[in-house]
Design a protein around this motif. Structure first.
Motif, PDB file in Angstrom:
ATOM      1  N   VAL A 281       0.859  -1.187   0.000  1.00 49.02           N
ATOM      2  CA  VAL A 281       0.000   0.000   0.000  1.00 49.02           C
ATOM      3  C   VAL A 281       0.892   1.233   0.000  1.00 49.02           C
ATOM      4  CG1 VAL A 281      -1.672   1.321   1.400  1.00 49.02           C
ATOM      5  CG2 VAL A 281      -1.905  -1.151   1.198  1.00 49.02           C
ATOM      6  N   GLU A 282       0.415   2.284  -0.671  1.00 45.20           N
ATOM      7  CA  GLU A 282       1.138   3.553  -0.615  1.00 45.20           C
ATOM      8  C   GLU A 282       0.178   4.665  -0.224  1.00 45.20           C
ATOM      9  OE1 GLU A 282       2.815   4.523  -4.411  1.00 45.20           O
ATOM     10  OE2 GLU A 282       0.934   4.167  -5.474  1.00 45.20           O
ATOM     11  N   ARG A 283       0.722   5.644   0.474  1.00 46.66           N
ATOM     12  CA  ARG A 283      -0.016   6.853   0.827  1.00 46.66           C
ATOM     13  C   ARG A 283       0.365   7.921  -0.194  1.00 46.66           C
ATOM     14  NH1 ARG A 283       1.730   4.998   6.223  1.00 46.66           N
ATOM     15  NH2 ARG A 283      -0.078   4.876   7.611  1.00 46.66           N
ATOM     16  N   VAL A 284      -0.649   8.548  -0.791  1.00 51.54           N
ATOM     17  CA  VAL A 284      -0.430   9.604  -1.770  1.00 51.54           C
ATOM     18  C   VAL A 284      -1.166  10.840  -1.275  1.00 51.54           C
ATOM     19  CG1 VAL A 284      -0.812  10.294  -4.167  1.00 51.54           C
ATOM     20  CG2 VAL A 284      -0.280   7.904  -3.630  1.00 51.54           C
TER      21      VAL A 284
ATOM     22  N   THR B 268      -0.162  -0.780  -4.297  1.00 55.43           N
ATOM     23  CA  THR B 268       0.978  -0.765  -5.201  1.00 55.43           C
ATOM     24  C   THR B 268       0.793  -1.903  -6.209  1.00 55.43           C
ATOM     25  OG1 THR B 268       2.222  -2.289  -3.823  1.00 55.43           O
ATOM     26  CG2 THR B 268       2.502   0.092  -3.362  1.00 55.43           C
ATOM     27  N   ASP B 269       1.706  -2.022  -7.149  1.00 55.12           N
ATOM     28  CA  ASP B 269       1.643  -3.160  -8.074  1.00 55.12           C
ATOM     29  C   ASP B 269       1.717  -4.476  -7.306  1.00 55.12           C
ATOM     30  OD1 ASP B 269       1.359  -1.497 -10.268  1.00 55.12           O
ATOM     31  OD2 ASP B 269       3.489  -1.549 -10.805  1.00 55.12           O
ATOM     32  N   ALA B 270       2.576  -4.520  -6.287  1.00 55.77           N
ATOM     33  CA  ALA B 270       2.676  -5.737  -5.455  1.00 55.77           C
ATOM     34  C   ALA B 270       1.367  -5.974  -4.715  1.00 55.77           C
ATOM     35  CB  ALA B 270       3.839  -5.613  -4.469  1.00 55.77           C
ATOM     36  N   GLY B 271       0.734  -4.911  -4.239  1.00 55.77           N
ATOM     37  CA  GLY B 271      -0.556  -5.035  -3.564  1.00 55.77           C
ATOM     38  C   GLY B 271      -1.633  -5.556  -4.498  1.00 55.77           C
ATOM     39  N   LYS B 272      -1.596  -5.119  -5.753  1.00 62.44           N
ATOM     40  CA  LYS B 272      -2.567  -5.604  -6.742  1.00 62.44           C
ATOM     41  C   LYS B 272      -2.346  -7.082  -7.043  1.00 62.44           C
ATOM     42  CE  LYS B 272      -3.179  -1.039  -8.742  1.00 62.44           C
ATOM     43  NZ  LYS B 272      -2.832  -0.142  -9.853  1.00 62.44           N
ATOM     44  N   ARG B 273      -1.086  -7.514  -7.064  1.00 59.57           N
ATOM     45  CA  ARG B 273      -0.804  -8.941  -7.263  1.00 59.57           C
ATOM     46  C   ARG B 273      -1.340  -9.758  -6.086  1.00 59.57           C
ATOM     47  NH1 ARG B 273       3.941  -6.786  -9.377  1.00 59.57           N
ATOM     48  NH2 ARG B 273       5.092  -7.086  -7.434  1.00 59.57           N
ATOM     49  N   VAL B 274      -1.142  -9.247  -4.864  1.00 58.90           N
ATOM     50  CA  VAL B 274      -1.654  -9.940  -3.678  1.00 58.90           C
ATOM     51  C   VAL B 274      -3.183  -9.987  -3.712  1.00 58.90           C
ATOM     52  CG1 VAL B 274      -1.886  -9.770  -1.159  1.00 58.90           C
ATOM     53  CG2 VAL B 274       0.360  -9.510  -2.227  1.00 58.90           C
TER      54      VAL B 274
END
Length: 169
Positions: free
Chosen positions: A82-85, A99-105
């Motif tokens: 997750v990222e904070r923007v 994040t991209d990794a979060g979307k994969r998970v």
């Protein structure tokens, strides 16, 4: 004293409670295998469905205290999920995004949830599973429950975000 209504099965609430506990426990085992808690999984699922939520909005949706959500997001951010923007509409707030990794998970969680649900409903025919789903949705709606997440109503310390007992991620 027997308070059961004639013509209705007894112990329905008890059986629902037992099945809910089994479903939650098995789902927790499955998420643990990929390094997540059920709360982690619930937050990832929710952010996948509603990207850009603020931490405050997330806490409200989960029925959790904001400080608990901060530590949960810190953990997910430290793991690169997750990222904070900074919000473009309110510079005081941060939006939460996978994040991209979060979307994969999240994709992995969807598969886990589908397998979990299939195993849980295996004793039923497709028609029975459909009927059960409709009845449970009606009950949940009648009690004002959010069909997208599991809130740990009446429990201390939980975010309620992930103990979803097999709802699709």
């Amino acid at each position: 004293m027997d308070l059961a209504t004639p013509g209705r099965p007894k112990r329905t609430a008890f059986l629902l409670s037992q099945l809910g506990a089994v479903a939650s426990s098995r789902f927790a085992d499955r998420t643990r295998e990929i390094g997540l808690t059920p709360s982690d999984a619930g937050v990832i699922r929710l952010l996948g469905r509603a990207p850009g939520l603020s931490q405050r909005s997330l806490a409200d949706r989960l029925g959790a205290v904001p400080s608990r959500v901060v530590s949960l997001i810190d953990s997910l951010q430290d793991r690169g999920l997750v990222e904070r923007v900074r919000s473009s509409t309110d510079r005081r707030n941060y939006e939460l995004h996978l994040t991209d990794a979060g979307k994969r998970v999240l994709r992995e969680l969807r598969g886990i949830a589908e397998q979990h649900e299939a195993e849980l409903l295996a004793p039923l025919t497709d028609e029975q599973a459909t009927q059960l789903g409709a009845l449970l949705s009606q009950l949940a709606s009648g009690h004002g429950l959010d069909s997208d997440l599991h809130r740990d109503v009446g429990r201390d310390g939980g975010t309620g975000g992930g103990r979803d007992g097999g709802r699709k991620a």
